[in-house]
Design a protein around this motif. Structure first.
Motif, mmCIF file in Angstrom:
data_model
loop_
_atom_site.group_PDB
_atom_site.id
_atom_site.type_symbol
_atom_site.label_atom_id
_atom_site.label_comp_id
_atom_site.label_asym_id
_atom_site.label_seq_id
_atom_site.Cartn_x
_atom_site.Cartn_y
_atom_site.Cartn_z
ATOM 1 N N TYR A 78 0.989 -1.114 -0.069
ATOM 2 C CA TYR A 78 0.092 0.168 0.060
ATOM 3 C C TYR A 78 0.688 1.277 0.029
ATOM 4 O O TYR A 78 0.313 2.491 -0.177
ATOM 5 C CB TYR A 78 -0.840 0.007 1.127
ATOM 6 N N SER A 79 2.060 1.239 0.033
ATOM 7 C CA SER A 79 2.855 2.441 0.234
ATOM 8 C C SER A 79 2.869 3.385 -0.805
ATOM 9 O O SER A 79 2.783 4.702 -0.639
ATOM 10 C CB SER A 79 4.322 1.954 0.563
ATOM 11 N N ASN A 80 3.045 2.900 -2.112
ATOM 12 C CA ASN A 80 2.814 3.911 -3.236
ATOM 13 C C ASN A 80 1.455 4.162 -3.612
ATOM 14 O O ASN A 80 1.043 4.021 -5.105
ATOM 15 C CB ASN A 80 3.814 3.446 -4.344
ATOM 16 N N SER A 81 0.613 4.368 -2.988
ATOM 17 C CA SER A 81 -0.699 4.594 -3.212
ATOM 18 C C SER A 81 -1.488 5.672 -2.152
ATOM 19 O O SER A 81 -0.949 6.045 -1.421
ATOM 20 C CB SER A 81 -1.626 3.252 -2.917
ATOM 21 N N HIS A 82 -2.630 6.338 -2.978
ATOM 22 C CA HIS A 82 -3.504 6.933 -2.136
ATOM 23 C C HIS A 82 -4.839 6.471 -1.702
ATOM 24 O O HIS A 82 -5.546 7.025 -0.985
ATOM 25 C CB HIS A 82 -3.752 8.392 -2.882
ATOM 26 N N ALA A 83 -4.992 5.031 -1.757
ATOM 27 C CA ALA A 83 -6.097 4.444 -1.705
ATOM 28 C C ALA A 83 -6.374 4.124 -0.130
ATOM 29 O O ALA A 83 -5.649 4.170 0.765
ATOM 30 C CB ALA A 83 -6.317 3.280 -2.343
ATOM 31 N N ILE A 84 -7.594 3.912 0.325
ATOM 32 C CA ILE A 84 -8.069 3.121 1.367
ATOM 33 C C ILE A 84 -7.778 1.792 1.255
ATOM 34 O O ILE A 84 -8.595 1.405 0.263
ATOM 35 C CB ILE A 84 -9.577 3.623 1.940
ATOM 36 N N TRP A 85 -6.944 1.066 2.035
ATOM 37 C CA TRP A 85 -6.714 -0.438 2.028
ATOM 38 C C TRP A 85 -7.571 -1.104 3.235
ATOM 39 O O TRP A 85 -7.479 -0.751 4.419
ATOM 40 C CB TRP A 85 -5.428 -0.762 1.947
ATOM 41 N N MET A 86 -8.309 -2.021 2.771
ATOM 42 C CA MET A 86 -9.049 -2.727 3.970
ATOM 43 C C MET A 86 -9.156 -4.441 3.840
ATOM 44 O O MET A 86 -9.430 -4.910 2.698
ATOM 45 C CB MET A 86 -10.288 -2.503 4.327
ATOM 46 N N GLY A 87 -8.750 -5.225 4.851
ATOM 47 C CA GLY A 87 -8.721 -6.687 4.919
ATOM 48 C C GLY A 87 -10.074 -6.624 5.264
ATOM 49 O O GLY A 87 -10.737 -6.357 6.213
#
Length: 245
Positions: free
Chosen positions: A176-185
């Motif tokens: 997720y480091s190179n992203s502007h997203a919301i990441w969710m499991g």
């Protein structure tokens, strides 16, 4: 973010947030394109993290850690550090889907069996027609990096990872480091969206016995359910200073 109070339970820090407060935070994050990592932790995850320090360190990097399990809320009350309410991963995912639909945001779906993912995407297109499906891949792939590159190329605003713990949190942490997203499991949430697994009716949810409904549906979950009494015993031991946090 810095003003959110955190409650420690057996070494895992939970955000002291209601469902409404978390959603307000996520609305701002999505609007500002702020990268976020969400972990929805239940007693099973807490126990696993105690036995696997590397996984515990990954959870500490999460921006939000929510109490996805009645046992977590009960444990917080036993420790006299009460969390306001249960904040489930499935409910949070549904709210993010509605938000993405309202704002025409791009969402990437990763995980589940191929047929489950296919049905999930059909449901998403029907129920959230303004949501943009940035991309999707089932949970069967050879290398994490190839999937990470695929996700990054689609430039999503939200990424749902349904690989089950601990794999989904490890994948997010590495990706997720190179992203502007919301990441969710989101664990088995695609199965629920696809109608393969039924969620407990509102009555069972309101009376905090959703776990019993799932057990009646899937008796094979009994060994997993044994994590709850073990977890509660450890919480009591922490309360009386018999173990380290």
């Amino acid at each position: 973010m810095s003003n959110i109070k955190r409650i420690s339970i057996l070494g895992i820090d939970f955000d002291c947030l209601t469902n409404a407060e978390l959603f307000q935070q996520l609305q701002r994050d999505l609007k500002n394109q702020t990268r976020r990592f969400i972990v929805t932790a239940n007693p099973e995850i807490v126990l696993y993290a105690r036995q696997h320090p590397q996984y515990a360190r990954i959870i500490k990097h999460a921006n939000y850690v929510t109490a996805d399990g009645t046992g977590i809320v009960i444990g917080s009350k036993i420790l006299k550090r009460p969390l306001p309410e249960r904040v489930t991963g499935f409910d949070t995912m549904k709210k993010l889907l509605h938000l993405a639909n309202d704002r025409q945001k791009k969402v990437y779906f990763l995980g589940a069996k191929p047929e489950v993912l296919k049905t999930t995407l059909t449901v998403i297109k029907k129920n959230y027609p303004n949501l943009i499906i940035a991309g999707a891949h089932d949970g069967y792939f050879k290398t994490d990096q190839a999937i990470t590159d695929s996700i990054q190329q689609t430039n999503p605003d939200i990424v749902f990872v349904a690989l089950g713990f601990p794999k989904q949190e490890k994948f997010i942490y590495q990706s997720y480091s190179n992203s502007h997203a919301i990441w969710m499991g989101v664990g088995g949430s695609f199965d629920v969206l696809a109608g393969k697994v039924k969620r407990a009716p509102i009555f069972w949810q309101q009376h905090q016995i959703e776990w019993l409904y799932r057990l009646l549906q899937e008796p094979s979950r009994l060994p997993r359910m044994m994590a709850l009494p073990k977890y509660l015993c450890l919480v009591l031991a922490e309360k009386f200073h018999l173990i380290k946090k």
